[in-house]
Design a protein around this motif. Structure first.
Motif, PDB file in Angstrom:
ATOM      1  N   ARG A 154      26.773  70.040 -48.022  1.00 46.18           N
ATOM      2  CA  ARG A 154      25.308  69.939 -47.999  1.00 46.18           C
ATOM      3  C   ARG A 154      24.812  69.000 -46.903  1.00 46.18           C
ATOM      4  O   ARG A 154      23.731  69.218 -46.341  1.00 46.18           O
ATOM      5  CB  ARG A 154      24.779  69.433 -49.355  1.00 46.18           C
ATOM      6  N   THR A 155      25.554  67.957 -46.626  1.00 43.61           N
ATOM      7  CA  THR A 155      25.086  66.939 -45.671  1.00 43.61           C
ATOM      8  C   THR A 155      25.807  67.032 -44.320  1.00 43.61           C
ATOM      9  O   THR A 155      25.738  66.081 -43.529  1.00 43.61           O
ATOM     10  CB  THR A 155      25.282  65.531 -46.267  1.00 43.61           C
ATOM     11  N   TRP A 156      26.454  68.142 -44.058  1.00 46.26           N
ATOM     12  CA  TRP A 156      27.250  68.306 -42.837  1.00 46.26           C
ATOM     13  C   TRP A 156      26.531  67.827 -41.566  1.00 46.26           C
ATOM     14  O   TRP A 156      27.100  67.074 -40.779  1.00 46.26           O
ATOM     15  CB  TRP A 156      27.693  69.758 -42.698  1.00 46.26           C
ATOM     16  N   PRO A 157      25.283  68.212 -41.333  1.00 48.31           N
ATOM     17  CA  PRO A 157      24.613  67.782 -40.088  1.00 48.31           C
ATOM     18  C   PRO A 157      24.455  66.266 -39.993  1.00 48.31           C
ATOM     19  O   PRO A 157      24.291  65.730 -38.893  1.00 48.31           O
ATOM     20  CB  PRO A 157      23.242  68.455 -40.140  1.00 48.31           C
ATOM     21  N   LEU A 158      24.494  65.577 -41.104  1.00 42.55           N
ATOM     22  CA  LEU A 158      24.325  64.123 -41.097  1.00 42.55           C
ATOM     23  C   LEU A 158      25.635  63.371 -40.879  1.00 42.55           C
ATOM     24  O   LEU A 158      25.623  62.159 -40.644  1.00 42.55           O
ATOM     25  CB  LEU A 158      23.701  63.661 -42.422  1.00 42.55           C
ATOM     26  N   GLN A 163      33.840  62.599 -38.535  1.00 50.56           N
ATOM     27  CA  GLN A 163      33.985  62.986 -39.948  1.00 50.56           C
ATOM     28  C   GLN A 163      34.062  64.505 -40.047  1.00 50.56           C
ATOM     29  O   GLN A 163      34.877  65.045 -40.804  1.00 50.56           O
ATOM     30  CB  GLN A 163      32.795  62.468 -40.774  1.00 50.56           C
ATOM     31  N   GLN A 164      33.219  65.186 -39.292  1.00 54.54           N
ATOM     32  CA  GLN A 164      33.250  66.649 -39.297  1.00 54.54           C
ATOM     33  C   GLN A 164      34.611  67.162 -38.834  1.00 54.54           C
ATOM     34  O   GLN A 164      35.167  68.089 -39.419  1.00 54.54           O
ATOM     35  CB  GLN A 164      32.140  67.204 -38.398  1.00 54.54           C
ATOM     36  N   ARG A 165      35.151  66.541 -37.788  1.00 51.92           N
ATOM     37  CA  ARG A 165      36.469  66.959 -37.280  1.00 51.92           C
ATOM     38  C   ARG A 165      37.569  66.723 -38.318  1.00 51.92           C
ATOM     39  O   ARG A 165      38.454  67.564 -38.503  1.00 51.92           O
ATOM     40  CB  ARG A 165      36.802  66.230 -35.987  1.00 51.92           C
ATOM     41  N   LEU A 166      37.526  65.573 -38.979  1.00 49.65           N
ATOM     42  CA  LEU A 166      38.533  65.300 -40.016  1.00 49.65           C
ATOM     43  C   LEU A 166      38.469  66.349 -41.119  1.00 49.65           C
ATOM     44  O   LEU A 166      39.501  66.866 -41.556  1.00 49.65           O
ATOM     45  CB  LEU A 166      38.336  63.898 -40.616  1.00 49.65           C
ATOM     46  N   LEU A 167      37.270  66.651 -41.563  1.00 49.78           N
ATOM     47  CA  LEU A 167      37.121  67.651 -42.624  1.00 49.78           C
ATOM     48  C   LEU A 167      37.555  69.030 -42.139  1.00 49.78           C
ATOM     49  O   LEU A 167      38.294  69.736 -42.842  1.00 49.78           O
ATOM     50  CB  LEU A 167      35.678  67.687 -43.121  1.00 49.78           C
ATOM     51  N   ALA A 168      37.123  69.421 -40.944  1.00 52.86           N
ATOM     52  CA  ALA A 168      37.448  70.755 -40.410  1.00 52.86           C
ATOM     53  C   ALA A 168      38.963  70.911 -40.218  1.00 52.86           C
ATOM     54  O   ALA A 168      39.516  71.990 -40.465  1.00 52.86           O
ATOM     55  CB  ALA A 168      36.717  70.991 -39.100  1.00 52.86           C
ATOM     56  N   ARG A 169      39.621  69.839 -39.790  1.00 51.71           N
ATOM     57  CA  ARG A 169      41.079  69.890 -39.606  1.00 51.71           C
ATOM     58  C   ARG A 169      41.792  70.233 -40.909  1.00 51.71           C
ATOM     59  O   ARG A 169      42.893  70.773 -40.900  1.00 51.71           O
ATOM     60  CB  ARG A 169      41.575  68.535 -39.082  1.00 51.71           C
ATOM     61  N   ASN A 170      41.160  69.958 -42.012  1.00 57.23           N
ATOM     62  CA  ASN A 170      41.745  70.229 -43.324  1.00 57.23           C
ATOM     63  C   ASN A 170      41.039  71.372 -44.051  1.00 57.23           C
ATOM     64  O   ASN A 170      41.075  71.454 -45.274  1.00 57.23           O
ATOM     65  CB  ASN A 170      41.751  68.947 -44.158  1.00 57.23           C
ATOM     66  N   GLY A 171      40.387  72.234 -43.267  1.00 54.72           N
ATOM     67  CA  GLY A 171      39.814  73.448 -43.831  1.00 54.72           C
ATOM     68  C   GLY A 171      38.449  73.304 -44.453  1.00 54.72           C
ATOM     69  O   GLY A 171      37.928  74.246 -45.042  1.00 54.72           O
ATOM     70  N   VAL A 172      37.820  72.172 -44.307  1.00 52.00           N
ATOM     71  CA  VAL A 172      36.470  71.987 -44.853  1.00 52.00           C
ATOM     72  C   VAL A 172      35.496  72.107 -43.695  1.00 52.00           C
ATOM     73  O   VAL A 172      35.527  71.320 -42.757  1.00 52.00           O
ATOM     74  CB  VAL A 172      36.328  70.600 -45.527  1.00 52.00           C
ATOM     75  N   THR A 173      34.657  73.123 -43.748  1.00 49.00           N
ATOM     76  CA  THR A 173      33.661  73.368 -42.722  1.00 49.00           C
ATOM     77  C   THR A 173      32.318  73.555 -43.395  1.00 49.00           C
ATOM     78  O   THR A 173      32.253  73.715 -44.615  1.00 49.00           O
ATOM     79  CB  THR A 173      34.019  74.628 -41.899  1.00 49.00           C
ATOM     80  N   PRO A 174      31.222  73.563 -42.641  1.00 47.93           N
ATOM     81  CA  PRO A 174      29.922  73.744 -43.287  1.00 47.93           C
ATOM     82  C   PRO A 174      29.818  75.112 -43.960  1.00 47.93           C
ATOM     83  O   PRO A 174      29.025  75.297 -44.875  1.00 47.93           O
ATOM     84  CB  PRO A 174      28.917  73.588 -42.157  1.00 47.93           C
TER      85      PRO A 174
END
Length: 176
Positions: A154-158, A163-174
């Motif tokens: 929900r807060t991806w743009p913020l 942080q976005q890269r860390l999440l995306a590296r582990n399969g979490v994307t917006p």
């Protein structure tokens, strides 16, 4: 005016060199003492504190042990590692690093050793986020983790780009 007995030892030495010695040799000695103090001050500003190295080394060993067991250094302030106040030590190192950055000083060279253990030991976001991130990696099916991951969506743009890269590296994307 400050009483001589309230001065620090280096200041007392400089004062003595200036006022108790006469002639060219006295001035030369005072310049030498001042030069040595300036070198000491400059090395402290670069983060070299030989007097604190043994304590830092001990903390570093505890940090390695913690990271080997838990995979990160995003720990609570009150965390102990084998009785060592690792949480307080890391909080102090983070505060020192941020203070140096605010004052425009270069990073202290010894902090690279902490970064070698955990590149995100001192993230630009709060360590609570970092702890939640590691919990998501190790316990993705916990309800609290799933709620945290939903909040990240929900807060991806913020989020900070790293942080976005860390999440995306582990399969979490917006989108995921």
């Amino acid at each position: 005016m400050t009483a001589p007995e309230t001065l620090k030892p280096g200041q007392q030495e400089l004062l003595a060199a200036l006022f108790t010695t006469t002639g060219e040799s006295g001035m030369h000695r005072a310049q030498h003492v001042l030069h040595e103090q300036l070198l000491r001050l400059a090395s402290h500003r670069l983060g070299h504190r030989p007097d604190q190295k043994p304590g830092f080394e001990a903390g570093l060993e505890h940090a390695r042990t913690w990271a080997n067991q838990h995979g990160h250094l995003a720990i609570h302030r009150d965390t102990l590692q084998d009785g060592f106040p690792l949480g307080w030590r890391l909080a102090g190192q983070r505060q020192s690093a941020r203070s140096r950055e605010r004052r425009g000083l270069p990073p202290s060279p010894h902090l690279a050793e902490l970064a070698a253990i955990d590149p995100w030991w001192n993230p630009p976001w709060n360590t609570e986020w970092q702890r939640n991130y590691h919990r998501a990696l190790t316990h993705p099916h916990l309800r609290i983790t799933q709620r945290w991951l939903a909040r990240q969506h929900r807060t991806w743009p913020l989020l900070h780009p790293d942080q976005q890269r860390l999440l995306a590296r582990n399969g979490v994307t917006p989108d995921a």
